[in-house]
Design a protein around this motif. Structure first.
Motif, PDB file in Angstrom:
ATOM      1  N   ILE A 197     107.637 -62.016  19.412  1.00 44.56           N
ATOM      2  CA  ILE A 197     107.003 -62.105  18.090  1.00 44.56           C
ATOM      3  C   ILE A 197     108.073 -62.096  16.993  1.00 44.56           C
ATOM      4  O   ILE A 197     108.035 -62.903  16.058  1.00 44.56           O
ATOM      5  N   LYS A 198     109.048 -61.199  17.126  1.00 47.94           N
ATOM      6  CA  LYS A 198     110.114 -61.111  16.108  1.00 47.94           C
ATOM      7  C   LYS A 198     110.938 -62.406  16.098  1.00 47.94           C
ATOM      8  O   LYS A 198     111.279 -62.936  15.046  1.00 47.94           O
ATOM      9  N   LEU A 199     111.252 -62.898  17.287  1.00 49.75           N
ATOM     10  CA  LEU A 199     112.045 -64.127  17.384  1.00 49.75           C
ATOM     11  C   LEU A 199     111.306 -65.292  16.717  1.00 49.75           C
ATOM     12  O   LEU A 199     111.881 -66.055  15.933  1.00 49.75           O
ATOM     13  N   GLN A 200     110.022 -65.406  16.998  1.00 50.06           N
ATOM     14  CA  GLN A 200     109.251 -66.521  16.443  1.00 50.06           C
ATOM     15  C   GLN A 200     109.058 -66.357  14.931  1.00 50.06           C
ATOM     16  O   GLN A 200     109.046 -67.343  14.200  1.00 50.06           O
ATOM     17  N   SER A 201     108.912 -65.110  14.477  1.00 45.96           N
ATOM     18  CA  SER A 201     108.781 -64.874  13.029  1.00 45.96           C
ATOM     19  C   SER A 201     110.070 -65.280  12.323  1.00 45.96           C
ATOM     20  O   SER A 201     110.044 -65.923  11.268  1.00 45.96           O
ATOM     21  N   LEU A 202     111.208 -64.905  12.915  1.00 45.65           N
ATOM     22  CA  LEU A 202     112.503 -65.278  12.324  1.00 45.65           C
ATOM     23  C   LEU A 202     112.669 -66.790  12.314  1.00 45.65           C
ATOM     24  O   LEU A 202     113.159 -67.363  11.341  1.00 45.65           O
ATOM     25  N   ALA A 203     112.227 -67.419  13.393  1.00 49.29           N
ATOM     26  CA  ALA A 203     112.355 -68.871  13.490  1.00 49.29           C
ATOM     27  C   ALA A 203     111.518 -69.560  12.414  1.00 49.29           C
ATOM     28  O   ALA A 203     111.968 -70.523  11.787  1.00 49.29           O
ATOM     29  N   LEU A 204     110.320 -69.028  12.169  1.00 48.10           N
ATOM     30  CA  LEU A 204     109.451 -69.607  11.140  1.00 48.10           C
ATOM     31  C   LEU A 204     110.079 -69.450   9.763  1.00 48.10           C
ATOM     32  O   LEU A 204     110.121 -70.389   8.965  1.00 48.10           O
ATOM     33  N   LEU A 205     110.594 -68.243   9.496  1.00 46.34           N
ATOM     34  CA  LEU A 205     111.252 -67.983   8.217  1.00 46.34           C
ATOM     35  C   LEU A 205     112.415 -68.941   8.031  1.00 46.34           C
ATOM     36  O   LEU A 205     112.616 -69.539   6.985  1.00 46.34           O
ATOM     37  N   ASN A 206     113.167 -69.057   9.109  1.00 44.33           N
ATOM     38  CA  ASN A 206     114.354 -69.910   9.116  1.00 44.33           C
ATOM     39  C   ASN A 206     113.999 -71.344   8.748  1.00 44.33           C
ATOM     40  O   ASN A 206     114.651 -71.984   7.936  1.00 44.33           O
ATOM     41  N   LYS A 207     112.876 -71.817   9.314  1.00 48.48           N
ATOM     42  CA  LYS A 207     112.413 -73.179   9.046  1.00 48.48           C
ATOM     43  C   LYS A 207     112.005 -73.322   7.586  1.00 48.48           C
ATOM     44  O   LYS A 207     112.381 -74.245   6.898  1.00 48.48           O
ATOM     45  N   LYS A 208     111.214 -72.320   7.124  1.00 45.70           N
ATOM     46  CA  LYS A 208     110.671 -72.364   5.773  1.00 45.70           C
ATOM     47  C   LYS A 208     111.790 -72.437   4.738  1.00 45.70           C
ATOM     48  O   LYS A 208     111.717 -73.192   3.782  1.00 45.70           O
ATOM     49  N   GLY A 216     119.905 -75.147  15.725  1.00 47.07           N
ATOM     50  CA  GLY A 216     119.237 -76.035  16.671  1.00 47.07           C
ATOM     51  C   GLY A 216     119.150 -75.503  18.090  1.00 47.07           C
ATOM     52  O   GLY A 216     118.885 -76.235  19.029  1.00 47.07           O
ATOM     53  N   VAL A 217     119.368 -74.210  18.275  1.00 47.08           N
ATOM     54  CA  VAL A 217     119.254 -73.634  19.617  1.00 47.08           C
ATOM     55  C   VAL A 217     117.779 -73.529  19.970  1.00 47.08           C
ATOM     56  O   VAL A 217     116.949 -73.215  19.115  1.00 47.08           O
ATOM     57  N   LYS A 218     117.454 -73.790  21.243  1.00 46.09           N
ATOM     58  CA  LYS A 218     116.043 -73.760  21.639  1.00 46.09           C
ATOM     59  C   LYS A 218     115.662 -72.320  22.000  1.00 46.09           C
ATOM     60  O   LYS A 218     116.239 -71.718  22.899  1.00 46.09           O
ATOM     61  N   TYR A 219     114.749 -71.755  21.252  1.00 43.27           N
ATOM     62  CA  TYR A 219     114.294 -70.400  21.507  1.00 43.27           C
ATOM     63  C   TYR A 219     112.859 -70.427  21.988  1.00 43.27           C
ATOM     64  O   TYR A 219     111.991 -70.980  21.317  1.00 43.27           O
TER      65      TYR A 219
END
Ligand SMILES: CSC[C@@H](O)[C@@H](O)C(=O)COP(=O)(O)O
Ligand SMILES: [Zn+2]
Length: 225
Positions: A197-208, A216-219
């Motif tokens: 959940i934390k990883l995906q939240s960070l990824a979303l923030l990162n995208k935004k 570009g690392v695949k998580y």
């Protein structure tokens, strides 16, 4: 001490430990421990109790159909049928069910896929998986209101490798050969859920914010760019 007293105390202790983590909000959750295989007998938590309290009326002994085998005014957990299926289909000695925000979020995020798989994570060793390319999959089933249907849905996704089942927007049912192992599995899954959940939240923030620190690392299940 009799085997019944020993198992009762083990179950009461693990229940206290989960309660200390706030894993029984609003009387949710249930726990059980096997006392004998043939005939199948296990202690299961009484329905609707405050599972953070330790009392002499916390558990009752039930049979392979989840029916009380001793005279009691206590009602077995509403989800006893799920515990029955786990004991019939696996070599479990203890089965734990908790509702946490993390397990509910994961069940919703991956609900359409019907499962979540973890790999390249040190903590999957908690499930006895030591191979370089090892993985663990948790099936996710629909939260049927009909508890017969729900037990059946859980039974249908259990394979010899399964250590837990997620019920969508409800919680996790996890087991192990004894209380120690069931708790170890539960803790490991909750760690992995929280991590994802934390990883995906960070990824979303990162995208935004178009902040490209992950390069570009695949998580997990989606690409961060
Ligand atoms: C109070 S909400 C939770 C219940 O509906 C159920 O899902 C649960 O986990 C506890 O039921 P119980 O019958 O006390 O074992
Ligand atoms: Zn529940």
């Amino acid at each position: 001490m009799t085997i019944h007293e020993e198992r009762w105390n083990e179950l009461a202790d693990v229940k206290d430990e989960l309660a200390a983590r706030n894993w029984f909000p609003g009387t949710s959750g249930n726990v059980s421990i096997k006392v004998s295989d043939d005939p199948l007998r296990f202690y299961v938590s009484a329905s609707g109790k405050d599972k953070t309290k330790r009392t002499a009326e916390d558990f009752l002994l039930v049979d392979e159909e989840g029916k009380a085998v001793e005279q009691t005014s206590l009602k077995a957990s509403a989800e006893t049928g799920i515990h029955c299926e786990v004991y019939k289909l696996t070599d479990a000695g203890c089965c734990l069910h908790v509702h946490t925000v993390d397990n509910n979020l994961i069940s919703e995020l991956y609900g359409d896929a019907g499962k979540i798989t973890f790999k390249e994570q040190e903590l999957i060793k908690a499930f006895g998986i030591w191979e370089e390319d090892g993985s663990i999959t948790v099936p996710i089933v629909k939260n049927h209101a009909d508890l017969e249907k729900l037990s059946q849905a859980v039974a249908e996704v259990i394979t010899p490798e399964t250590k837990a089942v997620l019920i969508r927007n409800h919680g996790i049912t996890v087991w192990g050969k004894n209380a120690f192992e069931a708790k170890k599995h539960l803790e490991a899954f909750e760690f992995l859920f929280s991590y994802m959940i934390k990883l995906q939240s960070l990824a979303l923030l990162n995208k935004k914010h178009k902040f490209n620190s992950f390069g570009g690392v695949k998580y997990g299940t989606f690409k961060i760019s």
